[in-house]
Enzyme design. Structure first.
Site, PDB file in Angstrom:
ATOM      1  N   TYR A  36       1.104  -1.490   0.290  1.00  0.00           N
ATOM      2  CA  TYR A  36      -0.190  -0.180  -0.184  1.00  0.00           C
ATOM      3  C   TYR A  36       0.548   1.193  -0.326  1.00  0.00           C
ATOM      4  O   TYR A  36       0.605   2.476  -0.675  1.00  0.00           O
ATOM      5  CB  TYR A  36      -0.463  -0.162   1.008  1.00  0.00           C
ATOM      6  CG  TYR A  36      -2.336  -1.187   1.210  1.00  0.00           C
ATOM      7  CD1 TYR A  36      -3.291  -1.254   0.598  1.00  0.00           C
ATOM      8  CD2 TYR A  36      -1.833  -2.319   1.618  1.00  0.00           C
ATOM      9  CE1 TYR A  36      -3.868  -2.040   0.281  1.00  0.00           C
ATOM     10  CE2 TYR A  36      -2.490  -3.649   2.268  1.00  0.00           C
ATOM     11  CZ  TYR A  36      -3.477  -3.040   0.671  1.00  0.00           C
ATOM     12  OH  TYR A  36      -4.954  -4.132   0.839  1.00  0.00           O
TER      13      TYR A  36
ATOM     14  N   ASN B  40     -12.733  -1.088  -4.002  1.00  0.00           N
ATOM     15  CA  ASN B  40     -12.712  -1.364  -5.580  1.00  0.00           C
ATOM     16  C   ASN B  40     -14.107  -1.534  -6.394  1.00  0.00           C
ATOM     17  O   ASN B  40     -13.957  -2.606  -6.026  1.00  0.00           O
ATOM     18  CB  ASN B  40     -11.188  -2.590  -5.715  1.00  0.00           C
ATOM     19  CG  ASN B  40     -11.589  -2.443  -6.866  1.00  0.00           C
ATOM     20  OD1 ASN B  40     -11.985  -1.994  -8.573  1.00  0.00           O
ATOM     21  ND2 ASN B  40     -10.307  -3.633  -7.552  1.00  0.00           N
TER      22      ASN B  40
ATOM     23  N   CYS C 175      -7.101  -5.064  -7.631  1.00  0.00           N
ATOM     24  CA  CYS C 175      -6.441  -4.813  -6.417  1.00  0.00           C
ATOM     25  C   CYS C 175      -5.952  -6.278  -5.456  1.00  0.00           C
ATOM     26  O   CYS C 175      -5.212  -5.652  -4.328  1.00  0.00           O
ATOM     27  CB  CYS C 175      -7.988  -4.585  -4.948  1.00  0.00           C
ATOM     28  SG  CYS C 175      -9.269  -5.883  -5.249  1.00  0.00           S
ATOM     29  N   HIS C 176      -6.093  -7.347  -5.642  1.00  0.00           N
ATOM     30  CA  HIS C 176      -5.230  -9.001  -5.200  1.00  0.00           C
ATOM     31  C   HIS C 176      -4.453  -8.232  -5.099  1.00  0.00           C
ATOM     32  O   HIS C 176      -3.644  -8.721  -3.981  1.00  0.00           O
ATOM     33  CB  HIS C 176      -6.303  -9.286  -5.565  1.00  0.00           C
ATOM     34  CG  HIS C 176      -6.118  -9.870  -6.383  1.00  0.00           C
ATOM     35  ND1 HIS C 176      -6.511  -8.929  -8.600  1.00  0.00           N
ATOM     36  CD2 HIS C 176      -5.125 -10.827  -7.942  1.00  0.00           C
ATOM     37  CE1 HIS C 176      -6.025  -9.869  -8.975  1.00  0.00           C
ATOM     38  NE2 HIS C 176      -4.822 -10.724  -9.033  1.00  0.00           N
TER      39      HIS C 176
ATOM     40  N   GLU D 189      -1.724 -16.402 -10.041  1.00  0.00           N
ATOM     41  CA  GLU D 189      -1.195 -15.382 -10.625  1.00  0.00           C
ATOM     42  C   GLU D 189       0.567 -15.766 -10.787  1.00  0.00           C
ATOM     43  O   GLU D 189       1.620 -16.006 -11.497  1.00  0.00           O
ATOM     44  CB  GLU D 189      -1.519 -14.507 -11.251  1.00  0.00           C
ATOM     45  CG  GLU D 189      -2.737 -13.420 -11.085  1.00  0.00           C
ATOM     46  CD  GLU D 189      -3.103 -12.317 -10.728  1.00  0.00           C
ATOM     47  OE1 GLU D 189      -2.202 -11.902 -10.264  1.00  0.00           O
ATOM     48  OE2 GLU D 189      -4.638 -11.742 -11.088  1.00  0.00           O
TER      49      GLU D 189
END
Length: 170
Positions: free
Chosen positions: A99, A122, A130-131, A157
């Site tokens: 962040y 979001n 946002c993850h 991912e």
């Protein structure tokens, strides 16, 4: 008033509620999340090409065949929220930032908490990733869906980004 369409998509991380106008996605929410479920509107019967496009790209994403989304979307927030959400789209697939790093990218290094609030609100999950933002200590925090979903998405991912890199080297 413009037309609005709603469809539900069964994903490996639960049902996604997808809302759109005829031209763009306006929201994607984790419909089954314990935190901040989507509005839960009835699904529309009419076909919407932009939602069909989105669902096709989500299927490719969850199948490990898509790393970037091309479906058009519209972000509707305050100027700061829109900047924070837009910054999320620049985080590469399979990578994370904190962040604090996101706040620095917004040229407001003291805004890490404000960034966290924006990310938690979001309106278009996955397309606006946002993850991919984590706590300074590496913890999974500040996610609008359940934390197990964030972990699943990051692991997914990581798995497919490493396969992509390995296969692209040959």
């Amino acid at each position: 008033m413009s037309l609005s369409f709603v469809r539900y998509y069964a994903s490996p991380v639960g049902r996604l509620e997808i809302s759109a106008t005829p031209d763009a996605i306006t929201s994607i929410h984790f419909a089954d999340a314990q935190k901040k479920p989507g509005p839960g509107r009835p699904q529309t019967d009419e076909s919407c090409p932009v939602i069909e496009h989105c669902m096709s790209e989500l299927t490719e994403y969850f199948g490990g065949k898509r790393q970037e989304f091309t479906v058009p979307f519209v972000l509707d927030g305050t100027p700061f929220q829109n900047r924070a959400w837009q910054a999320l789209t620049t985080i590469p697939y399979g990578q994370t930032i904190t962040y604090g790093e996101q706040a620095i990218r917004l040229k407001n290094p003291k805004a890490a908490r404000a960034v966290g609030l924006c990310n938690g609100n979001n309106p278009i999950v996955l397309l606006v990733p946002c993850h991919r933002v984590i706590g300074a200590n590496g913890s999974l925090t500040g996610f609008g869906g359940d934390l197990w979903v964030k972990r699943w998405l990051l692991d997914h991912e990581k798995k497919y980004s490493s396969q992509y890199v390995q296969t692209s080297l040959f």
